[in-house]
Write a protein that holds these residues in place. Structure first.
Motif, PDB file in Angstrom:
ATOM      1  N   LEU A 122      58.949 -55.931  63.174  1.00  0.00           N
ATOM      2  CA  LEU A 122      58.092 -55.069  62.353  1.00  0.00           C
ATOM      3  C   LEU A 122      57.143 -55.913  61.512  1.00  0.00           C
ATOM      4  O   LEU A 122      55.964 -55.581  61.359  1.00  0.00           O
ATOM      5  CB  LEU A 122      58.945 -54.165  61.461  1.00  0.00           C
ATOM      6  N   GLY A 123      57.660 -57.022  60.970  1.00  0.00           N
ATOM      7  CA  GLY A 123      56.834 -57.895  60.145  1.00  0.00           C
ATOM      8  C   GLY A 123      55.614 -58.393  60.902  1.00  0.00           C
ATOM      9  O   GLY A 123      54.484 -58.293  60.415  1.00  0.00           O
ATOM     10  N   TYR A 124      55.841 -58.907  62.130  1.00  0.00           N
ATOM     11  CA  TYR A 124      54.720 -59.428  62.908  1.00  0.00           C
ATOM     12  C   TYR A 124      53.737 -58.333  63.294  1.00  0.00           C
ATOM     13  O   TYR A 124      52.526 -58.532  63.254  1.00  0.00           O
ATOM     14  CB  TYR A 124      55.224 -60.140  64.165  1.00  0.00           C
ATOM     15  N   PHE A 144      63.403 -56.720  61.648  1.00  0.00           N
ATOM     16  CA  PHE A 144      62.455 -57.075  60.597  1.00  0.00           C
ATOM     17  C   PHE A 144      61.442 -58.092  61.084  1.00  0.00           C
ATOM     18  O   PHE A 144      60.262 -58.024  60.721  1.00  0.00           O
ATOM     19  CB  PHE A 144      63.207 -57.564  59.359  1.00  0.00           C
ATOM     20  N   ALA A 145      61.885 -59.019  61.927  1.00  0.00           N
ATOM     21  CA  ALA A 145      60.946 -60.002  62.478  1.00  0.00           C
ATOM     22  C   ALA A 145      59.857 -59.280  63.264  1.00  0.00           C
ATOM     23  O   ALA A 145      58.672 -59.591  63.148  1.00  0.00           O
ATOM     24  CB  ALA A 145      61.690 -60.992  63.375  1.00  0.00           C
ATOM     25  N   TRP A 196      47.960 -55.941  69.127  1.00  0.00           N
ATOM     26  CA  TRP A 196      48.784 -55.833  67.909  1.00  0.00           C
ATOM     27  C   TRP A 196      48.426 -54.584  67.121  1.00  0.00           C
ATOM     28  O   TRP A 196      49.291 -53.852  66.642  1.00  0.00           O
ATOM     29  CB  TRP A 196      48.597 -57.064  67.015  1.00  0.00           C
ATOM     30  N   LEU A 225      50.787 -51.389  66.238  1.00  0.00           N
ATOM     31  CA  LEU A 225      51.008 -50.859  64.888  1.00  0.00           C
ATOM     32  C   LEU A 225      50.799 -49.348  64.873  1.00  0.00           C
ATOM     33  O   LEU A 225      51.612 -48.602  64.322  1.00  0.00           O
ATOM     34  CB  LEU A 225      50.055 -51.550  63.901  1.00  0.00           C
ATOM     35  N   ILE A 270      53.106 -55.565  61.720  1.00  0.00           N
ATOM     36  CA  ILE A 270      52.318 -55.155  60.552  1.00  0.00           C
ATOM     37  C   ILE A 270      51.317 -56.242  60.185  1.00  0.00           C
ATOM     38  O   ILE A 270      50.123 -55.992  60.003  1.00  0.00           O
ATOM     39  CB  ILE A 270      53.241 -54.835  59.361  1.00  0.00           C
ATOM     40  N   LYS A 271      51.788 -57.487  60.137  1.00  0.00           N
ATOM     41  CA  LYS A 271      50.917 -58.588  59.721  1.00  0.00           C
ATOM     42  C   LYS A 271      49.723 -58.741  60.678  1.00  0.00           C
ATOM     43  O   LYS A 271      48.572 -58.779  60.256  1.00  0.00           O
ATOM     44  CB  LYS A 271      51.727 -59.901  59.690  1.00  0.00           C
ATOM     45  N   ASN A 272      50.011 -58.810  61.982  1.00  0.00           N
ATOM     46  CA  ASN A 272      48.928 -59.004  62.944  1.00  0.00           C
ATOM     47  C   ASN A 272      48.137 -57.738  63.201  1.00  0.00           C
ATOM     48  O   ASN A 272      46.969 -57.795  63.575  1.00  0.00           O
ATOM     49  CB  ASN A 272      49.483 -59.500  64.287  1.00  0.00           C
ATOM     50  N   TRP A 305      55.709 -58.810  71.337  1.00  0.00           N
ATOM     51  CA  TRP A 305      56.374 -59.704  70.391  1.00  0.00           C
ATOM     52  C   TRP A 305      57.008 -60.871  71.145  1.00  0.00           C
ATOM     53  O   TRP A 305      56.964 -62.025  70.701  1.00  0.00           O
ATOM     54  CB  TRP A 305      57.441 -58.910  69.628  1.00  0.00           C
TER      55      TRP A 305
END
Lengths: 315, 279
Positions: free
Chosen positions: B32-34, B29-30, B253, B257, B36-38, A128
């Motif tokens: 986890l969001g990335y 959240f930033a 990514w 996940l 999940i999205k990627n 990240w």
């Protein structure tokens, strides 16, 4: 006769279990000593070759067999301090919020989310960091800081994103749960009577927190910060991935650097001759020594608060 | 007048604590969001069933890394959980207050603070250097060393919650101490012990640094637990994330996940399925 045998068997069984558990308990202490001894003995070659100059030399040049650890020590300390400056106030605030303010449903949810933060693997933070955090820092945060605070040497220089600032931010996110959970533990040990006493005297909630909770638990909170620092110093993967991996010393936080754990991670398996390997291990030894002392001191602080003053025999 | 100032300071500080809590959760959240999205766009059946593709080529999966992570976790658990539980039994059932148990308890706490990369170095020198092989065994041992103090602490907490009256009832019936421990105390605390052990497993399943020098990593299937390097999700993610290929970044990514999903499942199962009454 058979009852006698039975009894003998039972008492044998008692002894076996007792001694097996005792053996394992002693094994834990031996394990700790053995780790220290392994690190120490394996770095002898480098210690004898370079002496104290190892710590003060800036040159890390495997090709010419010259090794100095200063850039790595510097990078580790700077990123960890940046992490602490960010994470300590926020982490303690979260602990106060959870312990003293939040209603129980919110407390459960937030406490779970903070623990989740601790459960995410360091390599995912690194991923990240590479693809989300570093670009954001390079494009917006760092130019903004340079523009407004550029007169401070820390914020000078061309933003790269992969630098000590980024490393510090990633570390801050990672050590926050440590600081929060241990601060909570010591705050929870504050007797309710102290809080009630402050409130009964007409203190506002914040005054109660300051006078009863914080003053009672301050050495434990300090301990939690030190444990967070210990975690930051030894954290490897996320830092390796965002710090830029360049062994240089710069006053600017926006400059690529290197950390002790990162150089070990990158070069340990590539160390082709024994002095090189020994130098890598000596960096590990320094790291081990610092984190060991920090942990011993911090644990003593936390124990003294969370387990009552002397003896701590209350179960 | 003074009261308004005090009230204002009160509101300000309480507000700051709330804002700080919010700020602390933003990165979660930033992140986890990335992930999940990627991750979701790169996940497919191949990811779970195929070996990694040749460098830079598209396709392929992480089947060997997923299996490798499970194998490493299994080895670590087989070594680490029993030792941890035995030490905890010693600390609660046999010897709560002596200098030895205090030393062991303190060592345990300090051991949790030792950087995992140091444990990687030591295990690498002790096993990899001696056997001349990177191996699943070496990787598992290094993870076990990280697990042991975690299991000790959580098990000890759980055993302490078992009321003394239960033990005393056992003694009153003339049951031997071993049977009281094994047949009464441990079953009473079982749920909590399992919870603690699963959390320890979750904690080490994302460890990367110690595996770099012990399990190393492998693009293929591993045939020997003692002689071959073995792939693992965290190391594979690291390798792919730091590579220059877009395809590999996508795989990293997806790997993240899957890894987070494994860890999250372990956490949730531990917390909700085995939650003891005391929590």
């Amino acid at each position: 006769m058979s009852t006698d045998n039975n009894r003998l068997y039972e008492s044998m069984g008692d002894k076996v279990l007792r001694y097996v558990t005792l053996l394992m308990a002693i094994l834990v202490v031996i394990l700790m000593i053995w780790i220290g001894w392994q690190m120490f003995s394996s770095s002898q070659e480098s210690i004898q070759h370079f002496g104290w100059a190892f710590i003060t030399s800036r040159v890390w040049d495997p090709v010419h067999h010259i090794f100095g650890a200063l850039p790595f020590i510097y990078g580790t300390i700077v990123t960890s301090v940046v992490a602490l400056i960010i994470a300590a106030p926020i982490g303690i605030s979260v602990a106060i919020f959870l312990n003293e303010m939040a209603p129980s449903t919110i407390r459960k949810v937030v406490a779970f989310l903070v623990e989740l933060l601790a459960a995410i693997p360091s390599v995912v933070y690194g991923l990240w960091g590479i693809f989300v955090l570093a670009p954001v820092l390079r494009q917006s945060v760092e130019p903004w800081l340079t523009k407004w605070f550029g007169f401070i040497p820390w914020f000078k220089g061309a933003p790269v994103g992969f630098d000590m600032f980024g490393g510090g931010i990633i570390l801050a996110i990672m050590i926050l749960p440590t600081i929060t959970s241990i601060s909570r533990e010591v705050m929870a040990a504050v007797p309710t009577a102290h809080r009630e006493a402050a409130l009964a005297l007409g203190a506002t909630k914040w005054e109660m927190i300051r006078l009863s909770v914080l003053s009672y638990s301050k050495s434990g909170i300090l301990g939690s910060i030190m444990l967070g620092l210990g975690r930051a110093l030894g954290e490897t993967m996320a830092v390796t991935m965002v710090i830029g991996n360049m062994p240089k010393i710069s006053s600017s936080l926006f400059s690529s650097a290197y950390s002790m754990a990162a150089v070990i991670a990158n070069e340990f398996t590539e160390a082709t001759y024994s002095l090189y390997l020994s130098s890598c291990i000596e960096i590990g030894l320094i790291l081990f020594g610092i984190t060991l002392l920090l942990n011993i001191f911090a644990r003593l602080l936390v124990w003294s608060v969370a387990r009552g003053p002397k003896g701590g025999h209350l179960v | 007048m003074i009261n308004t100032r005090r009230n204002f300071v009160n509101k300000l500080m309480l507000g700051l604590f709330s804002v700080a809590t919010f700020v602390a959760l933003v990165p979660l959240f930033a992140l986890l969001g990335y992930v999940i999205k990627n991750g979701i766009t790169s996940l497919n059946l191949d990811f779970f069933t195929k070996l990694p593709a040749v460098m830079g080529m598209s396709g392929g999966g992480m089947a060997n890394a997923i299996a490798g992570t499970l194998i490493l976790i299994a080895i670590a658990s087989i070594i680490g959980i029993p030792i941890g539980i035995l030490v905890a039994i010693y600390l609660t059932e046999y010897d709560r207050y002596s200098w030895l148990s205090t030393t062991v308890r303190f060592t345990t706490d300090v051991l949790t603070g030792i950087p995992s990369i140091i444990i990687g170095i030591v295990v690498s020198m002790a096993i990899v250097a001696k056997t001349k092989h990177f191996s699943a065994f070496a990787g598992g041992v290094s993870l076990a060393v990280i697990m042991i103090p975690l299991v000790i602490r959580s098990t000890e907490e759980m055993l302490k919650l078992v009321p003394h009256a239960i033990r005393e009832a056992g003694y009153a019936l003339g049951i031997s101490q071993r049977r009281i421990i094994l047949n009464i105390v441990l079953p009473t605390a079982a749920k909590g012990i399992i919870t603690g052990a699963m959390l320890a497993v979750a904690r080490v399943s994302g460890e990367t640094a110690p595996l770099l020098f012990t399990a190393l990593g492998n693009q293929y299937w591993t045939h020997s637990l003692f002689k071959d390097p073995i792939a693992s999700l965290p190391v594979q993610i690291y390798t792919y994330a730091t590579s220059p290929y877009d395809e590999w970044h996508r795989q990293a990514w997806a790997g993240s996940l899957v890894l987070i999903a494994i860890i999250l499942c372990l956490n949730l199962i531990a917390r909700f399925a085995f939650r003891s009454r005391s929590n």
